[in-house]
Design a protein around this motif. Structure first.
Motif, mmCIF file in Angstrom:
data_model
loop_
_atom_site.group_PDB
_atom_site.id
_atom_site.type_symbol
_atom_site.label_atom_id
_atom_site.label_comp_id
_atom_site.label_asym_id
_atom_site.label_seq_id
_atom_site.Cartn_x
_atom_site.Cartn_y
_atom_site.Cartn_z
ATOM 1 N N ALA A 14 0.814 -1.215 0.124
ATOM 2 C CA ALA A 14 -0.375 -0.302 -0.061
ATOM 3 C C ALA A 14 0.862 1.692 0.086
ATOM 4 C CB ALA A 14 -0.673 -0.184 1.035
ATOM 5 N N GLU A 15 2.448 1.240 1.147
ATOM 6 C CA GLU A 15 2.738 2.168 0.819
ATOM 7 C C GLU A 15 3.651 2.145 -0.567
ATOM 8 O OE1 GLU A 15 3.694 1.842 5.811
ATOM 9 O OE2 GLU A 15 4.930 1.501 4.222
ATOM 10 N N ASP A 16 3.958 1.542 -0.888
ATOM 11 C CA ASP A 16 4.785 1.688 -1.896
ATOM 12 C C ASP A 16 4.011 2.128 -3.205
ATOM 13 O OD1 ASP A 16 7.491 0.898 -2.244
ATOM 14 O OD2 ASP A 16 6.698 -1.426 -2.614
ATOM 15 N N ASP A 17 2.395 1.538 -3.308
ATOM 16 C CA ASP A 17 1.801 2.455 -4.638
ATOM 17 C C ASP A 17 1.256 3.999 -3.861
ATOM 18 O OD1 ASP A 17 1.475 -0.363 -5.238
ATOM 19 O OD2 ASP A 17 -0.228 -0.686 -4.483
ATOM 20 N N ALA A 18 0.729 4.342 -2.735
ATOM 21 C CA ALA A 18 0.729 5.428 -2.625
ATOM 22 C C ALA A 18 2.428 5.984 -3.278
ATOM 23 C CB ALA A 18 0.573 5.630 -1.162
ATOM 24 N N CYS A 49 6.821 -10.114 3.013
ATOM 25 C CA CYS A 49 6.427 -8.181 3.277
ATOM 26 C C CYS A 49 5.938 -7.726 2.362
ATOM 27 C CB CYS A 49 8.431 -7.282 3.832
ATOM 28 S SG CYS A 49 9.082 -8.268 5.549
ATOM 29 N N SER A 50 6.490 -7.610 0.846
ATOM 30 C CA SER A 50 6.014 -6.922 -0.327
ATOM 31 C C SER A 50 6.080 -7.654 -1.288
ATOM 32 C CB SER A 50 6.331 -5.197 -0.184
ATOM 33 O OG SER A 50 7.453 -5.102 -0.793
ATOM 34 N N THR A 51 5.356 -7.336 -2.377
ATOM 35 C CA THR A 51 5.129 -7.677 -3.532
ATOM 36 C C THR A 51 6.486 -7.493 -4.728
ATOM 37 O OG1 THR A 51 3.592 -6.934 -3.838
ATOM 38 C CG2 THR A 51 4.507 -7.679 -6.250
ATOM 39 N N SER A 52 7.495 -6.259 -3.731
ATOM 40 C CA SER A 52 9.032 -5.779 -4.267
ATOM 41 C C SER A 52 9.914 -7.138 -4.103
ATOM 42 C CB SER A 52 9.295 -4.716 -4.031
ATOM 43 O OG SER A 52 8.199 -4.019 -3.984
ATOM 44 N N GLU A 53 9.988 -7.328 -2.667
ATOM 45 C CA GLU A 53 10.754 -8.055 -1.758
ATOM 46 C C GLU A 53 10.304 -9.552 -1.836
ATOM 47 O OE1 GLU A 53 12.285 -5.349 -0.524
ATOM 48 O OE2 GLU A 53 10.318 -5.526 -0.604
ATOM 49 N N ILE A 85 14.911 8.285 3.343
ATOM 50 C CA ILE A 85 13.644 7.382 3.653
ATOM 51 C C ILE A 85 12.737 6.845 2.574
ATOM 52 C CG2 ILE A 85 11.564 7.618 4.417
ATOM 53 C CD1 ILE A 85 12.242 9.752 6.050
ATOM 54 N N PRO A 86 12.692 5.868 2.606
ATOM 55 C CA PRO A 86 12.980 4.504 3.332
ATOM 56 C C PRO A 86 14.759 4.578 3.156
ATOM 57 C CG PRO A 86 11.935 3.717 1.571
ATOM 58 C CD PRO A 86 12.216 5.442 1.316
ATOM 59 N N ILE A 87 15.570 3.692 4.313
ATOM 60 C CA ILE A 87 16.171 3.775 3.779
ATOM 61 C C ILE A 87 16.568 1.889 3.301
ATOM 62 C CG2 ILE A 87 18.289 2.200 5.200
ATOM 63 C CD1 ILE A 87 17.369 4.315 7.659
ATOM 64 N N TRP A 88 15.863 1.130 2.755
ATOM 65 C CA TRP A 88 15.887 -0.275 2.140
ATOM 66 C C TRP A 88 15.942 -0.158 1.325
ATOM 67 C CZ3 TRP A 88 17.387 -4.874 3.182
ATOM 68 C CH2 TRP A 88 16.151 -6.046 2.255
ATOM 69 N N GLU A 89 14.981 0.930 1.066
ATOM 70 C CA GLU A 89 14.829 0.836 -0.601
ATOM 71 C C GLU A 89 16.447 1.394 -1.134
ATOM 72 O OE1 GLU A 89 10.901 1.234 -2.875
ATOM 73 O OE2 GLU A 89 10.711 2.335 -0.630
ATOM 74 N N ASN A 90 16.539 2.253 -0.673
ATOM 75 C CA ASN A 90 18.181 3.007 -0.996
ATOM 76 C C ASN A 90 19.642 1.899 -1.193
ATOM 77 O OD1 ASN A 90 17.434 5.984 -1.696
ATOM 78 N ND2 ASN A 90 17.024 5.492 0.883
ATOM 79 N N LEU A 91 18.928 0.840 -0.666
ATOM 80 C CA LEU A 91 20.205 -0.028 -0.590
ATOM 81 C C LEU A 91 20.176 -0.513 -2.096
ATOM 82 C CD1 LEU A 91 19.822 -2.068 2.726
ATOM 83 C CD2 LEU A 91 21.180 -0.484 1.914
ATOM 84 N N PRO A 92 21.360 -0.801 -2.815
ATOM 85 C CA PRO A 92 21.311 -1.644 -3.712
ATOM 86 C C PRO A 92 20.721 -2.228 -4.341
ATOM 87 C CG PRO A 92 23.645 -1.461 -3.089
ATOM 88 C CD PRO A 92 23.086 -0.460 -2.037
#
Lengths: 179, 227
Positions: A162-166, B34-38, B5-12
């Motif tokens: 949800a946060e990704d989508d937002a 955790c999420s679709t990306s993960e 922000i967010p830190i995780w997304e900035n990791l290579p």
């Protein structure tokens, strides 16, 4: 061009065998000396030194500015490189690290809060220090042990779908460079 | 200095993949939840299996124990018929990044030399092309295997083996029950070879509609439980 250091030079470890020394200046103008063996662990720095044509004679007169890394992270990195500069290269490093238990010295060095650790990873990635990347990876991986997805989201700061989508919506709603 | 922000997304991405590679299996699952990306991240990383232990517990079935690292967590799969864990194991081993390196085939070869392998009555392998070791599978009574390319020579070999073999004791319970059933599949089609009481029959079926296509020719009286 030489840059005048504004703070005292940090001598992290006394080096042996009259090595070639290099000076590195962090983004916040801290100056560090690092030996040739240690600096070779950073592919970025070593490429820079090679390309600049720095030699034993002129190395200390030509400090290398590293604008993407602050003094705190650089200190950790220099300590790490000096500590591991004589390590033998593992032939199958990736497989080795899978079973590898982080040495106590390194665990202490990397016992910093999460945000600092993430910043250190970014700096390590920029300086391309494979061994430190692997060690950081091990520390971050250990954090995931026995954690639920919810806990992982908090520890790693992973956004939900949800946060990704937002975030995507707000990015697409915002005017582009020409708008 | 502003906080990233967010830190995780900035990791290579290569760091994250390296990280996933070092996680134990349960942590991988938790991260992927955790999420679709993960989930995409975890799916992009191969699963490393340190060892596989097969244990016969009773006559009904056997257990597989898979260890993901030396002295690491061990997953147990109870491989009785139609057990849910079989599909979980299948899902694990058919991960699109799972691959068997060339030298690992030496291990497979050794497995094929064991008495347990030679005495196996039923082998079902999914999404694993066995062209190079084709002959080592032909001794069982019920076989499901995949091949990259089904050749005429292969087909003749199967028919020859099936013709030469004696049917296993007790396999002929009913007149309409196949004595030996063999199934060869590729991406979309499969070849069902059955030894009846007095004949051998091969039927090409669509992989997705195996039962329907087969039963078109044989009616509902045929039992396909053997395959």
């Amino acid at each position: 061009m030489s840059v005048e250091p504004e703070v005292p030079i940090v001598q992290v470890e006394e080096v042996r065998e009259n090595p070639v020394l290099y000076k590195i200046i962090s983004s916040d103008n801290h100056v560090f000396t690092i030996s040739e063996h240690a600096v070779k662990l950073s592919k970025t720095l070593w490429d820079l030194i090679t390309n600049l044509g720095l030699t034993a004679e002129n190395a200390l007169d030509n400090p290398i500015p590293v604008e993407n890394v602050n003094g705190k992270n650089m200190e950790t990195i220099v300590q790490f490189c000096e500590r591991h500069k004589y390590d033998e290269e593992e032939p199958e490093y990736t497989n080795y690290i899978r079973e590898f238990v982080l040495p106590e010295w390194d665990r202490q060095l990397l016992s910093i809060d999460n945000e600092e650790l993430f910043q250190l990873i970014l700096a390590t990635n920029y300086l391309d220090i494979q061994k430190l990347m692997d060690y950081c990876c091990r520390v971050i991986g250990d954090m995931a042990k026995d954690k639920t997805p919810e806990e992982l989201r908090i520890i790693y700061g992973i956004p939900t779908d949800a946060e990704d989508d937002a975030l995507e919506r707000s990015a697409s709603d915002s005017p582009g460079p020409s708008g | 200095m502003t906080k990233l922000i967010p830190i995780w997304e900035n990791l290579p991405i290569h760091f994250k993949q390296n990280l996933v590679d070092k996680l134990d299996f349960r942590s991988r699952l938790n991260l992927s939840a955790c999420s679709t990306s993960e989930r995409d991240l975890v799916d992009s990383c191969p699963i490393s299996i340190h060892s596989l232990y097969i244990e016969q517990h009773d006559e009904e079935g056997f257990h597989l124990k898979i260890s993901f690292s030396k002295n690491g967590m061990v997953l147990k799969f109870n491989c009785n018929n139609r057990d849910r864990s079989v599909s979980a194991l299948h899902r694990l081993l058919s991960h699109r990044k799972t691959k068997i390196e060339e030298e690992k085939w030496e291990v497979v070869k050794k497995i094929m030399e064991t008495e347990q392998w030679k005495r196996a009555g039923k082998i079902h392998l999914y999404d694993c092309k066995v062209d190079a070791y084709f002959k080592n599978f032909l001794h069982v009574d019920s076989l499901k295997i995949c091949v990259e390319k089904l050749t005429e020579a292969m087909l003749l070999e199967v028919i020859e083996v099936i013709t030469a073999r004696d049917p296993p004791p007790g396999s002929q319970k009913e007149y309409q029950t196949p004595k030996i059933a063999t199934l060869l599949t590729n991406e979309s089609r499969c070849l069902l070879i059955i030894k009846w009481k007095k004949a051998i029959e091969a039927t090409v079926c669509r992989r997705e509609f195996l039962n329907e296509d087969f039963l078109k020719n044989h009616g509902n009286c045929v039992t396909l439980d053997m395959i």
